[in-house]
Design a protein around this motif. Structure first.
Motif, PDB file in Angstrom:
ATOM      1  N   TYR A  27       0.807  -1.229   0.000  1.00 49.72           N
ATOM      2  CA  TYR A  27       0.000   0.000   0.000  1.00 49.72           C
ATOM      3  C   TYR A  27       0.837   1.275   0.000  1.00 49.72           C
ATOM      4  N   GLN A  28       2.127   1.140  -0.221  1.00 49.91           N
ATOM      5  CA  GLN A  28       3.008   2.298  -0.322  1.00 49.91           C
ATOM      6  C   GLN A  28       2.456   3.299  -1.337  1.00 49.91           C
ATOM      7  N   GLY A  29       2.325   4.566  -0.944  1.00 51.31           N
ATOM      8  CA  GLY A  29       1.841   5.594  -1.879  1.00 51.31           C
ATOM      9  C   GLY A  29       0.343   5.596  -2.100  1.00 51.31           C
ATOM     10  N   ARG A  30      -0.369   4.725  -1.410  1.00 50.33           N
ATOM     11  CA  ARG A  30      -1.828   4.657  -1.576  1.00 50.33           C
ATOM     12  C   ARG A  30      -2.519   5.330  -0.383  1.00 50.33           C
ATOM     13  N   ASP A  31      -3.848   5.300  -0.395  1.00 52.10           N
ATOM     14  CA  ASP A  31      -4.626   5.999   0.630  1.00 52.10           C
ATOM     15  C   ASP A  31      -5.292   4.959   1.528  1.00 52.10           C
ATOM     16  N   LEU A  32      -4.463   4.337   2.410  1.00 52.22           N
ATOM     17  CA  LEU A  32      -4.915   3.167   3.175  1.00 52.22           C
ATOM     18  C   LEU A  32      -5.775   3.549   4.372  1.00 52.22           C
ATOM     19  N   LYS A  33      -6.893   2.828   4.491  1.00 50.26           N
ATOM     20  CA  LYS A  33      -7.716   2.946   5.697  1.00 50.26           C
ATOM     21  C   LYS A  33      -8.012   1.545   6.224  1.00 50.26           C
ATOM     22  N   LEU A  34      -7.755   1.330   7.509  1.00 49.90           N
ATOM     23  CA  LEU A  34      -8.104   0.067   8.161  1.00 49.90           C
ATOM     24  C   LEU A  34      -9.479   0.210   8.785  1.00 49.90           C
ATOM     25  N   ILE A  35     -10.327  -0.765   8.537  1.00 50.74           N
ATOM     26  CA  ILE A  35     -11.656  -0.769   9.153  1.00 50.74           C
ATOM     27  C   ILE A  35     -11.774  -2.004  10.035  1.00 50.74           C
ATOM     28  N   ALA A  36     -12.018  -1.776  11.319  1.00 52.46           N
ATOM     29  CA  ALA A  36     -12.140  -2.902  12.241  1.00 52.46           C
ATOM     30  C   ALA A  36     -13.575  -3.055  12.699  1.00 52.46           C
ATOM     31  N   VAL A  37     -13.940  -4.307  12.900  1.00 51.31           N
ATOM     32  CA  VAL A  37     -15.264  -4.631  13.400  1.00 51.31           C
ATOM     33  C   VAL A  37     -15.178  -4.754  14.922  1.00 51.31           C
ATOM     34  N   LEU A  38     -15.942  -3.928  15.610  1.00 55.32           N
ATOM     35  CA  LEU A  38     -15.975  -3.963  17.070  1.00 55.32           C
ATOM     36  C   LEU A  38     -16.616  -5.272  17.537  1.00 55.32           C
ATOM     37  N   LYS A  39     -16.217  -5.874  18.650  1.00 51.78           N
ATOM     38  CA  LYS A  39     -15.099  -5.409  19.416  1.00 51.78           C
ATOM     39  C   LYS A  39     -13.843  -6.235  19.147  1.00 51.78           C
ATOM     40  N   GLY A  40     -14.049  -7.485  18.712  1.00 48.26           N
ATOM     41  CA  GLY A  40     -12.942  -8.443  18.636  1.00 48.26           C
ATOM     42  C   GLY A  40     -11.741  -7.985  17.830  1.00 48.26           C
ATOM     43  N   ALA A  41     -11.986  -7.329  16.689  1.00 44.39           N
ATOM     44  CA  ALA A  41     -10.884  -7.013  15.785  1.00 44.39           C
ATOM     45  C   ALA A  41     -10.067  -5.817  16.231  1.00 44.39           C
ATOM     46  N   VAL A  42     -10.546  -5.090  17.230  1.00 43.93           N
ATOM     47  CA  VAL A  42      -9.867  -3.863  17.636  1.00 43.93           C
ATOM     48  C   VAL A  42      -8.473  -4.155  18.206  1.00 43.93           C
ATOM     49  N   PHE A  43      -8.362  -5.248  18.945  1.00 43.33           N
ATOM     50  CA  PHE A  43      -7.077  -5.621  19.549  1.00 43.33           C
ATOM     51  C   PHE A  43      -6.040  -5.893  18.455  1.00 43.33           C
ATOM     52  N   PHE A  44      -6.421  -6.686  17.484  1.00 40.46           N
ATOM     53  CA  PHE A  44      -5.541  -6.997  16.358  1.00 40.46           C
ATOM     54  C   PHE A  44      -5.250  -5.744  15.549  1.00 40.46           C
ATOM     55  N   MET A  45      -6.275  -4.945  15.303  1.00 36.01           N
ATOM     56  CA  MET A  45      -6.082  -3.784  14.453  1.00 36.01           C
ATOM     57  C   MET A  45      -5.081  -2.780  15.033  1.00 36.01           C
ATOM     58  N   THR A  46      -5.137  -2.554  16.324  1.00 39.95           N
ATOM     59  CA  THR A  46      -4.191  -1.583  16.891  1.00 39.95           C
ATOM     60  C   THR A  46      -2.760  -2.111  16.807  1.00 39.95           C
ATOM     61  N   ALA A  47      -2.585  -3.399  17.045  1.00 40.24           N
ATOM     62  CA  ALA A  47      -1.234  -3.979  16.947  1.00 40.24           C
ATOM     63  C   ALA A  47      -0.737  -3.908  15.503  1.00 40.24           C
ATOM     64  N   LEU A  48      -1.624  -4.239  14.569  1.00 38.67           N
ATOM     65  CA  LEU A  48      -1.267  -4.222  13.148  1.00 38.67           C
ATOM     66  C   LEU A  48      -0.926  -2.800  12.703  1.00 38.67           C
ATOM     67  N   ALA A  49      -1.771  -1.847  13.091  1.00 41.05           N
ATOM     68  CA  ALA A  49      -1.581  -0.458  12.659  1.00 41.05           C
ATOM     69  C   ALA A  49      -0.238   0.078  13.142  1.00 41.05           C
ATOM     70  N   ARG A  50       0.135  -0.282  14.358  1.00 39.38           N
ATOM     71  CA  ARG A  50       1.404   0.222  14.896  1.00 39.38           C
ATOM     72  C   ARG A  50       2.598  -0.384  14.187  1.00 39.38           C
ATOM     73  N   ALA A  51       2.409  -1.570  13.612  1.00 38.09           N
ATOM     74  CA  ALA A  51       3.516  -2.234  12.920  1.00 38.09           C
ATOM     75  C   ALA A  51       3.587  -1.857  11.435  1.00 38.09           C
ATOM     76  N   ILE A  52       2.535  -1.227  10.913  1.00 44.24           N
ATOM     77  CA  ILE A  52       2.543  -0.797   9.514  1.00 44.24           C
ATOM     78  C   ILE A  52       3.328   0.510   9.407  1.00 44.24           C
ATOM     79  N   GLU A  53       4.183   0.596   8.394  1.00 47.84           N
ATOM     80  CA  GLU A  53       5.121   1.720   8.342  1.00 47.84           C
ATOM     81  C   GLU A  53       4.764   2.779   7.310  1.00 47.84           C
ATOM     82  N   ILE A  54       3.503   2.856   6.922  1.00 51.62           N
ATOM     83  CA  ILE A  54       3.057   3.915   6.014  1.00 51.62           C
ATOM     84  C   ILE A  54       1.877   4.635   6.671  1.00 51.62           C
ATOM     85  N   PRO A  55       1.577   5.871   6.233  1.00 54.64           N
ATOM     86  CA  PRO A  55       0.454   6.601   6.827  1.00 54.64           C
ATOM     87  C   PRO A  55      -0.857   5.847   6.581  1.00 54.64           C
ATOM     88  N   LEU A  56      -1.743   5.883   7.537  1.00 54.49           N
ATOM     89  CA  LEU A  56      -3.038   5.221   7.352  1.00 54.49           C
ATOM     90  C   LEU A  56      -4.094   5.890   8.218  1.00 54.49           C
TER      91      LEU A  56
END
Ligand code: IMP
Ligand code: MG
Length: 177
Positions: A32-61
């Motif tokens: 997704y380098q150079g793209r307009d990435l948005k993560l969409i999480a489904v409450l509540k279960g995916a929020v834990f994974f999403m925050t960990a994933l988002a912090r490990a992704i190295e491009i703006p989102l």
């Protein structure tokens, strides 16, 4: 936290989960380098994974959230949106972040709903994939782990709303709680 009652065995340790999240995040960062990435999480279960994933992704989102609820006992796949996204997704590169894709009904419903809003692209990233129980096919783009046909808790997944905060993924026997 000591292992709660009903936890049979650890499937993936916290270290294994974090390592795998870093690997998947690196794939996503490259794709997704150079793209307009948005993560969409489904409450509540995916929020834990999403925050960990988002912090490990190295491009703006960006991130946004939605919640779903099922219609009583009307069977699998009968879900509706209980809390919608805050913002439109038209023209954006959307990754739907899931805790687990099981039968696929929930994911298919969400994909159809989101696709109707005309994002530029729409992908799926799930922490767990249990293909053994799939009933409807959904295109999973990123998966951290394939799991056996057993009920699991931890990393956002609950048993009666508990155990989401476990850092590891564990097989659970609800009859032993
Ligand atoms: P699907 O529509 O069958 O794919 O259901 C997915 C949803 O069921 C997930 O988002 C979870 O909330 C829940 N779920 C499925 N399997 C498990 C499990 O093993 N532990 C906890 N929740 C689960
Ligand atoms: Mg649940």
């Amino acid at each position: 936290m000591t292992a709660p009652p009903g936890v049979e065995r650890v499937l993936f340790t916290e270290e294994q989960v974090n390592q795998r999240i870093r690997e998947v995040a690196a794939e996503i960062s490259a794709k997704y380098q150079g793209r307009d990435l948005k993560l969409i999480a489904v409450l509540k279960g995916a929020v834990f994974f999403m925050t960990a994933l988002a912090r490990a992704i190295e491009i703006p989102l960006k991130v946004d959230f939605l919640a779903i609820s099922s219609f009583g006992n009307s069977g699998p796949g009968m879900v509706r949106i209980a809390k919608d996204l805050d913002h439109p997704i038209q023209g954006e590169d959307i990754l739907l972040v899931e805790d687990i894709v099981d039968t696929g009904f929930t994911t298919r419903y969400l994909l159809q709903t989101l696709a109707g809003r005309e994002p530029r692209s729409l992908g799926i990233c799930t922490l767990l994939d249990r293909t053994a129980r799939r009933i409807v096919q959904v295109p999973v783009d990123y998966r951290c782990f394939e799991i056996p046909d057993r009920f699991v808790v931890g990393c956002g997944l609950d048993f009666q709303q508990r155990y989401r905060n476990l850092g590891y993924i564990a097989v659970m026997d609800p009859e032993k709680t």
